[in-house]
Motif scaffolding. Structure first.
Motif, PDB file in Angstrom:
ATOM      1  N   PRO A 411     -41.642 -39.660  19.061  1.00  0.00           N
ATOM      2  CA  PRO A 411     -41.088 -40.948  18.648  1.00  0.00           C
ATOM      3  C   PRO A 411     -41.898 -41.552  17.507  1.00  0.00           C
ATOM      4  N   PRO A 412     -41.339 -42.544  16.809  1.00  0.00           N
ATOM      5  CA  PRO A 412     -42.142 -43.281  15.825  1.00  0.00           C
ATOM      6  C   PRO A 412     -43.423 -43.823  16.458  1.00  0.00           C
ATOM      7  N   CYS A 413     -44.458 -43.946  15.657  1.00  0.00           N
ATOM      8  CA  CYS A 413     -45.761 -44.364  16.177  1.00  0.00           C
ATOM      9  C   CYS A 413     -45.793 -45.838  16.557  1.00  0.00           C
ATOM     10  N   ILE A 414     -44.711 -46.561  16.295  1.00  0.00           N
ATOM     11  CA  ILE A 414     -44.597 -47.957  16.708  1.00  0.00           C
ATOM     12  C   ILE A 414     -43.933 -48.092  18.071  1.00  0.00           C
ATOM     13  N   VAL A 415     -43.590 -46.989  18.703  1.00  0.00           N
ATOM     14  CA  VAL A 415     -42.808 -47.025  19.943  1.00  0.00           C
ATOM     15  C   VAL A 415     -43.478 -47.914  20.991  1.00  0.00           C
ATOM     16  N   SER A 416     -42.665 -48.618  21.756  1.00  0.00           N
ATOM     17  CA  SER A 416     -43.183 -49.542  22.766  1.00  0.00           C
ATOM     18  C   SER A 416     -43.241 -48.868  24.133  1.00  0.00           C
ATOM     19  N   PRO A 417     -44.051 -49.418  25.049  1.00  0.00           N
ATOM     20  CA  PRO A 417     -44.059 -48.884  26.421  1.00  0.00           C
ATOM     21  C   PRO A 417     -42.669 -48.884  27.059  1.00  0.00           C
ATOM     22  N   ALA A 418     -41.887 -49.936  26.823  1.00  0.00           N
ATOM     23  CA  ALA A 418     -40.546 -49.998  27.411  1.00  0.00           C
ATOM     24  C   ALA A 418     -39.651 -48.881  26.886  1.00  0.00           C
ATOM     25  N   GLN A 419     -39.770 -48.577  25.600  1.00  0.00           N
ATOM     26  CA  GLN A 419     -38.950 -47.504  25.021  1.00  0.00           C
ATOM     27  C   GLN A 419     -39.378 -46.138  25.555  1.00  0.00           C
ATOM     28  N   VAL A 420     -40.670 -45.932  25.739  1.00  0.00           N
ATOM     29  CA  VAL A 420     -41.151 -44.678  26.320  1.00  0.00           C
ATOM     30  C   VAL A 420     -40.645 -44.546  27.758  1.00  0.00           C
ATOM     31  N   THR A 421     -40.714 -45.620  28.515  1.00  0.00           N
ATOM     32  CA  THR A 421     -40.223 -45.594  29.892  1.00  0.00           C
ATOM     33  C   THR A 421     -38.728 -45.281  29.927  1.00  0.00           C
ATOM     34  N   GLN A 422     -37.973 -45.878  29.005  1.00  0.00           N
ATOM     35  CA  GLN A 422     -36.533 -45.595  28.919  1.00  0.00           C
ATOM     36  C   GLN A 422     -36.283 -44.116  28.634  1.00  0.00           C
ATOM     37  N   ALA A 423     -37.008 -43.557  27.657  1.00  0.00           N
ATOM     38  CA  ALA A 423     -36.824 -42.151  27.305  1.00  0.00           C
ATOM     39  C   ALA A 423     -37.223 -41.235  28.458  1.00  0.00           C
ATOM     40  N   LEU A 424     -38.341 -41.536  29.116  1.00  0.00           N
ATOM     41  CA  LEU A 424     -38.772 -40.706  30.244  1.00  0.00           C
ATOM     42  C   LEU A 424     -37.727 -40.701  31.359  1.00  0.00           C
ATOM     43  N   GLY A 425     -37.067 -41.841  31.556  1.00  0.00           N
ATOM     44  CA  GLY A 425     -36.005 -41.900  32.556  1.00  0.00           C
ATOM     45  C   GLY A 425     -34.834 -41.000  32.203  1.00  0.00           C
ATOM     46  N   ILE A 426     -34.469 -40.981  30.913  1.00  0.00           N
ATOM     47  CA  ILE A 426     -33.378 -40.107  30.465  1.00  0.00           C
ATOM     48  C   ILE A 426     -33.789 -38.644  30.579  1.00  0.00           C
ATOM     49  N   PHE A 427     -35.030 -38.337  30.188  1.00  0.00           N
ATOM     50  CA  PHE A 427     -35.525 -36.958  30.338  1.00  0.00           C
ATOM     51  C   PHE A 427     -35.421 -36.521  31.796  1.00  0.00           C
ATOM     52  N   ASP A 428     -35.879 -37.375  32.688  1.00  0.00           N
ATOM     53  CA  ASP A 428     -35.882 -37.064  34.117  1.00  0.00           C
ATOM     54  C   ASP A 428     -34.455 -36.789  34.609  1.00  0.00           C
ATOM     55  N   GLU A 429     -33.525 -37.631  34.233  1.00  0.00           N
ATOM     56  CA  GLU A 429     -32.134 -37.498  34.673  1.00  0.00           C
ATOM     57  C   GLU A 429     -31.520 -36.194  34.160  1.00  0.00           C
ATOM     58  N   VAL A 430     -31.654 -35.935  32.874  1.00  0.00           N
ATOM     59  CA  VAL A 430     -31.015 -34.760  32.272  1.00  0.00           C
ATOM     60  C   VAL A 430     -31.689 -33.474  32.733  1.00  0.00           C
ATOM     61  N   ILE A 431     -33.020 -33.449  32.701  1.00  0.00           N
ATOM     62  CA  ILE A 431     -33.732 -32.232  33.107  1.00  0.00           C
ATOM     63  C   ILE A 431     -33.475 -31.939  34.581  1.00  0.00           C
ATOM     64  N   GLY A 432     -33.353 -32.985  35.377  1.00  0.00           N
ATOM     65  CA  GLY A 432     -33.013 -32.784  36.780  1.00  0.00           C
ATOM     66  C   GLY A 432     -31.671 -32.098  36.948  1.00  0.00           C
ATOM     67  N   GLU A 433     -30.673 -32.541  36.180  1.00  0.00           N
ATOM     68  CA  GLU A 433     -29.349 -31.921  36.236  1.00  0.00           C
ATOM     69  C   GLU A 433     -29.399 -30.460  35.802  1.00  0.00           C
ATOM     70  N   PHE A 434     -30.120 -30.188  34.726  1.00  0.00           N
ATOM     71  CA  PHE A 434     -30.187 -28.812  34.219  1.00  0.00           C
ATOM     72  C   PHE A 434     -31.030 -27.926  35.129  1.00  0.00           C
ATOM     73  N   SER A 435     -32.044 -28.495  35.749  1.00  0.00           N
ATOM     74  CA  SER A 435     -32.869 -27.702  36.683  1.00  0.00           C
ATOM     75  C   SER A 435     -32.053 -27.213  37.862  1.00  0.00           C
ATOM     76  N   ALA A 436     -31.123 -28.042  38.334  1.00  0.00           N
ATOM     77  CA  ALA A 436     -30.298 -27.657  39.468  1.00  0.00           C
ATOM     78  C   ALA A 436     -29.422 -26.448  39.125  1.00  0.00           C
ATOM     79  N   ARG A 437     -29.105 -26.307  37.835  1.00  0.00           N
ATOM     80  CA  ARG A 437     -28.204 -25.213  37.411  1.00  0.00           C
ATOM     81  C   ARG A 437     -28.927 -23.975  36.906  1.00  0.00           C
ATOM     82  N   HIS A 438     -30.127 -24.153  36.310  1.00  0.00           N
ATOM     83  CA  HIS A 438     -30.701 -23.048  35.541  1.00  0.00           C
ATOM     84  C   HIS A 438     -32.072 -22.582  36.007  1.00  0.00           C
ATOM     85  N   ALA A 439     -32.744 -23.302  36.888  1.00  0.00           N
ATOM     86  CA  ALA A 439     -34.093 -22.879  37.302  1.00  0.00           C
ATOM     87  C   ALA A 439     -34.005 -21.754  38.327  1.00  0.00           C
ATOM     88  N   HIS A 440     -34.972 -20.827  38.236  1.00  0.00           N
ATOM     89  CA  HIS A 440     -35.065 -19.722  39.186  1.00  0.00           C
ATOM     90  C   HIS A 440     -36.385 -19.815  39.941  1.00  0.00           C
TER      91      HIS A 440
END
Length: 440
Positions: A411-440
């Protein structure tokens, strides 16, 4: 323009008339962007995106910083362009500010239009200074797409472009996929340095002009070098009379939580290449910081290189304003603090949670998640799945930078804690969905 501006119109205009880089042209579907501010971009329909790609890892101060925009506008009203042979206030001020962040042994800046031609000219300087021809660079690297820069690049994009001479590649450290059967960082460092020594010996100890390395390889995977590696490379360069060129095009100016990435390591090179973050890409600019011995050589030796737009006033005004803003607003400290306290721990927690993530690694706001379909075999997650993941992030309003089986979190070096928390939440949601389908 006689049509109303809309996503549909801009997309159609692009597809009819624009030829895109690194692409097969027929199946492109580019995202339409109308404007931006800070870490946010939006389209003509008002849909907003949180930019965690920094575009191509360059908008370090975010989009449309008002002080930088004002500086560009003011310079445009004074002198919009001038030949590089002249003395220009903004060019001198930009060079002075850049060098204030370089090691004490550096004394001048040669300005270019981008990172690729910065690397081109650094290699040119090294060859002229040493009287030697060969350039050593890493297989896991990217140095630009111009003639010699793309051949210095190690990744497979160089293969259709190998027209330049005198380039030799070696393996740099990468413990997760070690070429040296290493079991820890110390062993990886020692064996990588021994490998480099053997390459130097086999290529001719009096034939090599320089070693060119990204301080922290970026496009190749955010490969933070192990402790002692860069110092060892410096020692080899000194032993065999070669220059050390550090490519800070992507890693420099705040990205790693320091002004230059080399500040994180005990190493002083002979030449430093920069671009991207020096003015967040607002106006194209790059350059080479030159150490005093190399400057002294060219005091009485002709330098056969130059560019019409070297030190372009608009780009220089953007550099001056950007570096001033970064200092005034504590942006480099923000990069370090957010990386250490929030982004790094958050990404490591995701790696612990999901077997689909083979490794989380990084420094400052320069991170990568490496995805694997088999945790034990470290099998890279296939490209089509990564493309689907990128689309899933985008559908949730998050713009990401994906290379091969890696998500680069930049992210830009000005990123805020709230924006990082928002992105981490999206990462968690999407990676969780893909892990259910593709992890071995």
């Amino acid at each position: 323009m006689n049509k109303p501006v809309s996503n549909e119109y801009v997309h159609a205009l692009d597809r009819q008339f624009v030829f895109h880089s690194w692409s097969t042209q027929g199946n492109l579907n580019p995202l339409v962007i109308a404007g931006g501010e800070g870490c946010t971009l939006w389209d003509y329909e008002g849909r907003q995106y949180l930019d965690f790609s920094s575009q191509l890892v360059n908008t370090n101060i975010g989009h449309q910083h008002p002080k930088v925009i004002a500086a560009i506008q003011e310079q445009a009203g004074t002198l919009v362009t001038v030949a590089p042979a002249t003395a220009n206030l903004m060019r001198g001020e930009a060079a002075k500010r850049i060098l204030s962040h370089a090691p004490d042994t550096f004394s001048k800046v040669f300005f270019t239009n981008a990172g690729a031609d910065a690397n081109e000219n650094a290699m040119r300087m090294a060859r002229l200074y040493t009287g030697r021809d060969k350039i050593l660079s890493a297989y896991r690297s990217y140095h630009g797409s111009t003639g010699a820069a793309i051949v210095a690049t190690g990744d497979p994009r160089r293969v259709p472009n190998e027209f330049a001479r005198g380039h030799v590649h070696f393996f740099n450290p990468y413990l997760f996929r070690s070429e040296f059967h290493a079991s820890d960082e110390e062993e990886e460092c020692q064996r990588a340095l021994q490998h480099l020594r053997r390459v130097i010996e086999c290529e001719g100890t009096n034939a090599i002009a320089a070693i060119l390395l990204e301080t922290v390889p970026g496009t190749a995977g955010i490969l933070v070098p192990p402790k002692g590696y860069l110092e060892g490379v410096r020692s080899l360069a000194d032993e065999f009379g070669m220059l050390l060129i550090l490519d800070e095009v992507m890693a420099g100016f705040g990205r790693t939580g320091s002004w230059l990435a080399l500040d994180n390591f005990n190493v002083v090179p002979d030449l430093i290449c920069f671009a991207k973050g020096v003015n967040s890409g607002y106006v194209p600019a790059g350059g080479v910081m030159i150490s005093q011995p190399v400057c002294d050589y060219f005091d009485n030796h002709f330098f056969p290189g130059g560019l019409t737009y070297s030190g372009h006033p608009l780009a220089m005004a953007a550099i001056v304003a950007t570096l001033d803003v970064m200092a005034e607003e504590g942006i480099v400290d923000n990069s370090r603090r957010i990386g250490q306290e929030l982004l790094g721990p958050g990404l490591r927690a995701l790696a612990d949670k999901y077997p689909l993530i083979g490794e989380a690694r990084g420094i400052g706001l320069f991170w990568a998640l490496e995805f694997v379909s088999d945790e034990k075999l470290k099998t890279p997650l296939p490209a089509p799945v990564m493309a689907q993941m990128k689309a899933a992030f985008q559908a949730r309003g998050l713009l990401t930078f994906i290379v091969d089986n890696r998500l680069h979190v930049v992210p830009p070096c000005i990123v805020s804690p709230a924006q990082v928390t928002q992105a981490l939440g999206i990462f968690d949601e999407v990676i969780g969905e893909f892990s259910a389908r593709h992890a071995h």
